[in-house]
Design a protein around this motif. Structure first.
Motif, short mmCIF file in Angstrom:
data_model
loop_
_atom_site.label_atom_id
_atom_site.label_comp_id
_atom_site.label_asym_id
_atom_site.label_seq_id
_atom_site.Cartn_x
_atom_site.Cartn_y
_atom_site.Cartn_z
N UNK A 1 0.85 -1.18 0.00
CA UNK A 1 0.00 0.00 0.00
C UNK A 1 0.88 1.23 0.00
N UNK A 2 0.26 2.40 -0.01
CA UNK A 2 1.03 3.65 0.09
C UNK A 2 1.61 3.66 1.50
N UNK A 3 2.90 3.34 1.62
CA UNK A 3 3.44 2.97 2.92
C UNK A 3 4.93 3.18 2.97
N UNK A 4 5.46 3.18 4.20
CA UNK A 4 6.91 3.25 4.40
C UNK A 4 7.46 1.96 4.99
N UNK A 5 6.61 0.93 5.11
CA UNK A 5 6.98 -0.35 5.73
C UNK A 5 7.27 -0.20 7.22
N UNK B 1 -4.72 3.34 -2.76
CA UNK B 1 -4.96 4.43 -3.71
C UNK B 1 -6.19 4.17 -4.55
N UNK B 2 -6.71 5.22 -5.11
CA UNK B 2 -7.88 5.10 -6.00
C UNK B 2 -7.37 4.92 -7.42
N UNK B 3 -7.39 3.68 -7.89
CA UNK B 3 -6.90 3.38 -9.23
C UNK B 3 -7.83 3.92 -10.31
N UNK C 1 -2.09 3.24 10.62
CA UNK C 1 -3.11 4.24 10.29
C UNK C 1 -3.32 4.39 8.79
N UNK C 2 -2.28 4.20 8.01
CA UNK C 2 -2.45 4.32 6.55
C UNK C 2 -3.44 3.28 6.05
N UNK C 3 -3.27 2.03 6.48
CA UNK C 3 -4.16 0.97 6.02
C UNK C 3 -5.55 1.09 6.63
N UNK C 4 -5.64 1.58 7.87
CA UNK C 4 -6.94 1.63 8.53
C UNK C 4 -7.81 2.79 8.03
N UNK C 5 -7.21 3.99 7.95
CA UNK C 5 -8.02 5.17 7.61
C UNK C 5 -7.43 6.05 6.51
N UNK C 6 -6.31 5.66 5.93
CA UNK C 6 -5.72 6.46 4.85
C UNK C 6 -4.44 7.16 5.25
N UNK C 7 -4.42 7.70 6.47
CA UNK C 7 -3.21 8.30 7.01
C UNK C 7 -2.65 9.46 6.20
N UNK C 8 -1.33 9.58 6.23
CA UNK C 8 -0.63 10.69 5.59
C UNK C 8 -0.96 10.79 4.10
N UNK C 9 -1.04 9.65 3.44
CA UNK C 9 -1.24 9.67 1.98
C UNK C 9 -2.64 10.11 1.59
N UNK C 10 -3.57 10.12 2.54
CA UNK C 10 -4.95 10.48 2.25
C UNK C 10 -5.28 11.91 2.65
N UNK D 1 -6.00 8.18 14.91
CA UNK D 1 -7.38 8.59 14.71
C UNK D 1 -7.78 8.62 13.24
N UNK D 2 -9.07 8.36 12.95
CA UNK D 2 -9.54 8.41 11.57
C UNK D 2 -9.35 9.77 10.91
N UNK D 3 -9.36 10.85 11.69
CA UNK D 3 -9.21 12.19 11.13
C UNK D 3 -7.78 12.63 10.93
N UNK D 4 -6.80 11.77 11.24
CA UNK D 4 -5.39 12.10 11.08
C UNK D 4 -4.98 12.06 9.61
N UNK D 5 -4.17 13.01 9.13
CA UNK D 5 -3.55 14.11 9.87
C UNK D 5 -4.34 15.42 9.82
N UNK D 6 -5.29 15.54 8.88
CA UNK D 6 -5.89 16.84 8.58
C UNK D 6 -6.50 17.53 9.79
#
Length: 363
Positions: free
Chosen positions: A34-38, A107-109, A152-161, A298-303
């Protein structure tokens, strides 16, 4: 149906009160493309309750035999040898039930015009073209015994979202649907953290494995599909600085041991157990070591937590309201502290016994 009701339904089985039979062996297919840093894969290597080695080596009584397929931890040479169990599962030819673990946001392909892809995992055996993460999810998720989102990236999108991103990234439940259920009837199991707290992940995975073995009910999840026993309380409720907040004694800079709400800490409203659990071996955790909580679970992270170093919107009001109460409480506790810091007056080396001891039962 609520998550709790759904969990009870799964525990009873589809036909009523009969318990679903357990499995003796399970594969864990872990995709970190996923959009990730491992970072989550790396973090999990520090787990101790239990250690991932103990689970894989069968040292935890009652668990099924676990075959872990993770690129960071894999003993294979990589390439097709590593991809073999993933390809078999995608064809519906998996040798045994599998738990799909996804690391990184999805990501949204669909928003890409023409050729291209955001992220991929292996190549198509016929064409040699990259296979997107989205393709793997479409193939594997409907066949998985359970699906776990780590970090958090996989759960709610995280930094990439975050707002302004060009990838349209999202969490796993956003992609699969919040009403998704695995072949075992489980929703996506979300274990957020940036990166995930290692023992939080391993403890939850172990619960899922005990459920797979038929030895435990499904893990109880909240409305955001997080383990309730881990994320049911706030950072503030487990923080060793919380008493300073109650007394309206706030840090003015990051060198202070006092409550950090006024220098940017979101702990009072963030669901996370890190101050109580620590990070590795019970040591660490953001506020414990002088860092502010920026809401990374949190689901609202980071915005919803930016700018990170600014005082949270509610911090100024709550700190003003608690100031008179805190000042009074500090003063009263100071007086009591002074009293209890003195020894009782009968502790002396004089001739008379002055403790008030009265052996009235003696003649």
């Amino acid at each position: 149906m609520s998550v709790d009701q759904g969990s009870q339904h799964v525990a009873q089985g589809r036909g009523g009160a009969e318990q679903r039979p357990g499995v003796d062996e399970v594969d864990i297919l872990w995709i970190s493309e996923g959009m990730s840093c491992d970072g989550d894969s790396v973090a999990v290597t520090a787990a101790a309750q239990p250690a991932i080695e103990d689970v894989v080596l069968g040292l935890v009584p009652g668990l099924p035999k676990v075959n872990l397929h993770n690129k960071v931890l894999s003993p294979t040479l990589g390439g097709e040898e590593f991809l073999a169990p993933f390809r078999a599962a995608a064809r519906g030819a998996a040798e045994r039930p599998f738990i799909l673990v996804i690391e990184g946001s999805i990501p949204n392909q669909n928003i890409i015009e023409g050729d291209g892809y955001w992220t991929s995992f292996g190549n198509d055996e016929q064409t040699g073209e990259p296979l997107t993460l989205n393709w793997w999810l479409d193939q594997l998720a409907p066949k998985a015994w359970a699906v776990v989102a780590v970090g958090t990236c996989a759960t709610y999108g995280g930094i990439h979202a975050m707002a302004g991103n060009p990838t349209g990234s999202m969490g796993l439940a956003d992609y699969l649907g919040w009403d998704y259920r695995s072949t075992a009837g489980l929703p996506v199991v979300n274990i957020p953290g940036c990166p995930v707290q290692p023992d939080n992940f391993m403890e939850t995975l172990t619960w899922v494995l005990f459920h797979a073995a038929g030895a435990a009910p499904p893990p109880p999840l909240d409305e955001m599909l997080r383990p309730q026993w881990i994320f049911g309380r706030t950072v503030h409720e487990g923080c060793d600085r919380a008493a300073y907040y109650e007394q309206a004694d706030f840090a003015k800079d990051y060198n202070s041991p006092k409550c950090q709400v006024k220098v940017g800490c979101w702990g009072p409203v963030v669901n996370c157990n890190v101050p109580k659990r620590g990070w590795m071996g019970g040591i660490g955790g953001c506020p414990n070591v002088g860092g502010i909580c920026i809401g990374c679970t949190m689901p609202g992270f980071p915005d919803k937590f930016m700018p990170f170093m600014d005082e949270p919107p509610g911090g100024s009001l709550s700190s003003v309201l608690i100031k008179p109460y805190g000042a009074f409480i500090r003063r009263m506790r100071g007086i009591t502290n002074a009293v209890v810091n003195k020894e009782p007056k009968w502790r002396h080396n004089r001739d008379a016994l002055t403790t008030g001891y009265d052996p009235h039962y003696r003649p």
